[in-house]
Design a protein around this motif. Structure first.
Motif, PDB file in Angstrom:
ATOM      1  N   SER A 104       9.095  -7.188   8.360  1.00 47.31           N
ATOM      2  CA  SER A 104       9.819  -6.296   7.448  1.00 47.31           C
ATOM      3  C   SER A 104      10.925  -5.527   8.151  1.00 47.31           C
ATOM      4  CB  SER A 104       8.854  -5.274   6.832  1.00 47.31           C
ATOM      5  OG  SER A 104       7.757  -5.889   6.228  1.00 47.31           O
ATOM      6  N   CYS A 129       2.868   2.102  10.010  1.00 55.24           N
ATOM      7  CA  CYS A 129       4.214   1.563   9.827  1.00 55.24           C
ATOM      8  C   CYS A 129       4.257   0.253  10.597  1.00 55.24           C
ATOM      9  CB  CYS A 129       5.276   2.510  10.392  1.00 55.24           C
ATOM     10  SG  CYS A 129       6.160   3.480   9.183  1.00 55.24           S
ATOM     11  N   GLY A 130       4.575  -0.817   9.928  1.00 54.08           N
ATOM     12  CA  GLY A 130       4.745  -2.085  10.623  1.00 54.08           C
ATOM     13  C   GLY A 130       3.446  -2.786  10.977  1.00 54.08           C
ATOM     14  N   GLY A 144       4.475  -2.001   5.399  1.00 49.02           N
ATOM     15  CA  GLY A 144       5.399  -2.943   6.018  1.00 49.02           C
ATOM     16  C   GLY A 144       4.719  -3.789   7.084  1.00 49.02           C
ATOM     17  N   CYS A 204       7.052   1.296  16.173  1.00 47.58           N
ATOM     18  CA  CYS A 204       6.220   0.415  15.352  1.00 47.58           C
ATOM     19  C   CYS A 204       6.721  -1.024  15.479  1.00 47.58           C
ATOM     20  CB  CYS A 204       6.229   0.871  13.895  1.00 47.58           C
ATOM     21  SG  CYS A 204       7.880   1.086  13.179  1.00 47.58           S
ATOM     22  N   TRP A 255       1.385  -5.668   6.490  1.00 49.30           N
ATOM     23  CA  TRP A 255       1.165  -5.036   5.201  1.00 49.30           C
ATOM     24  C   TRP A 255      -0.336  -4.879   5.003  1.00 49.30           C
ATOM     25  CZ3 TRP A 255       4.865  -2.929   2.307  1.00 49.30           C
ATOM     26  CH2 TRP A 255       6.168  -3.420   2.398  1.00 49.30           C
ATOM     27  N   CYS A 302       9.347   0.052   5.533  1.00 55.47           N
ATOM     28  CA  CYS A 302       8.028   0.364   6.086  1.00 55.47           C
ATOM     29  C   CYS A 302       7.586   1.810   5.912  1.00 55.47           C
ATOM     30  CB  CYS A 302       7.990   0.024   7.578  1.00 55.47           C
ATOM     31  SG  CYS A 302       8.231  -1.734   7.912  1.00 55.47           S
ATOM     32  N   VAL A 341       8.254  -3.787  13.828  1.00 51.11           N
ATOM     33  CA  VAL A 341       9.058  -4.175  12.670  1.00 51.11           C
ATOM     34  C   VAL A 341      10.095  -5.220  13.091  1.00 51.11           C
ATOM     35  CG1 VAL A 341       8.724  -2.045  11.378  1.00 51.11           C
ATOM     36  CG2 VAL A 341      10.555  -2.163  13.073  1.00 51.11           C
TER      37      VAL A 341
END
Length: 318
Positions: A279, A254-255, A275, A225, A258, A284, A227
């Motif tokens: 983040s 995820c990631g 997330g 993801c 948001w 996340c 992040v």
């Protein structure tokens, strides 16, 4: 038990007798069956011990209905035999139930790809509480800049503040739209004939029914993801992280950004999920809680939409 033409059998009112028959038909231990339903082992034991004298609560009745519906032909035939029903593994049984994530459609208004999340119990939050949700459809991808540009052109809604002269940056057309408030996201959803998902709907689409920590399973794998740890430093196209999709085939849970949800935490504040590229990975996980003021507008916040399954089927004429 009853059955209709072209339909699987249903149980009018579950009791401990039918619960035991379904568990035996599925050839599961109490522990396995409880995990499958998202219900405690103690509850299964209580139902079975009480037999015909107990009826599970409506939320659990619905979970049992879904479990029976999704069972294969052999399991349904065993269940019918154990309960004295007339069901066989003939034409009224769906011998090859579709796997989750296979029922994708194009929404008729905004053209987004959506996938059905069938009604069932799932394990919610950090404590994995069993929660029943009715079936719904959710966008496979976050709303992109390209999607949002069509909304702006159709409605005259203000463009995100970072679009120069109100024009979408062409090099990020496939990236999730950002710098949108909750009100902006809700306005897009209303225009599209959809709505923002509840926090629990969003979480179920991310985790599936078995309580996965992440969309891909339980292993903490930041490489799946977008992040902070990966150092990308910006949003990425919505279909990039193919190894990070959820059990339903939904991306970017995820990631990346948001995502605004329809659920309010306190007056004037709404939940956010998933997330973002800004983040740390440990923020996340889909069960995590976050919220923000509805007027919050940032470079790491976007959204996706959902719609009730019956409503979308009606629009599609199916």
């Amino acid at each position: 038990m009853r059955r209709g033409v072209g339909q699987v059998a249903t149980v009018q009112q579950w009791s401990g007798v039918e619960v035991r028959a379904l568990r035996d038909a599925m050839r599961m231990s109490i522990r396995e069956f409880a995990a499958h339903l998202g219900i405690s082992e103690r509850m299964i034991s209580k139902w079975e011990a009480a037999g015909a004298s107990i009826n599970p609560r409506p939320v659990n009745q619905a979970a049992l209905d879904t479990c029976l519906k999704r069972s294969d032909a052999d399991t349904q035939a065993r269940f019918a035999h154990l309960t004295g029903g007339a069901l066989t593994s003939g034409s009224d049984v769906d011998a090859n139930p579709a796997p989750i994530g296979s029922s994708k459609v194009r929404h008729p208004k905004d053209g987004s790809e959506m996938v059905e999340v069938e009604g069932s119990v799932f394990l919610s939050g950090r404590s994995n509480d069993p929660v029943w949700l009715a079936d719904f459809y959710i966008d496979v991808h976050p709303v992109s800049n390209g999607d949002y540009a069509r909304f702006v052109a159709a409605t005259g809604h203000p463009a995100p503040k970072h679009w120069a002269d109100g024009q979408m940056p062409t090099d990020t057309a496939a990236h999730p739209v950002v710098f949108v408030t909750w009100g902006d996201a809700a306005a897009y959803a209303e225009w599209a004939g959809k709505r923002l998902p509840t926090a629990q709907e969003w979480e179920k689409a991310a985790r599936g029914t078995r309580g996965n920590v992440y969309p891909w399973g339980d292993q903490p794998t930041p490489a799946k993801c977008n992040v902070r740890e990966n150092g990308v430093g910006a949003t990425t196209p919505v279909g990039r992280y193919q190894s990070g999709v959820s059990p339903y085939g939904v991306y970017d849970l995820c990631g990346n950004v948001w995502e605004w949800c329809g659920t309010d935490s306190t007056p004037g504040r709404r939940e956010l999920k998933g997330g973002a590229w800004t983040s740390p990975f440990d923020r996340c996980a889909p069960p995590s809680f976050n919220d923000a003021a509805e007027a919050m507008c940032d470079d790491d916040t976007g959204f996706r939409c959902a719609v009730a399954a019956d409503e979308l089927r009606k629009r599609l004429g199916s």
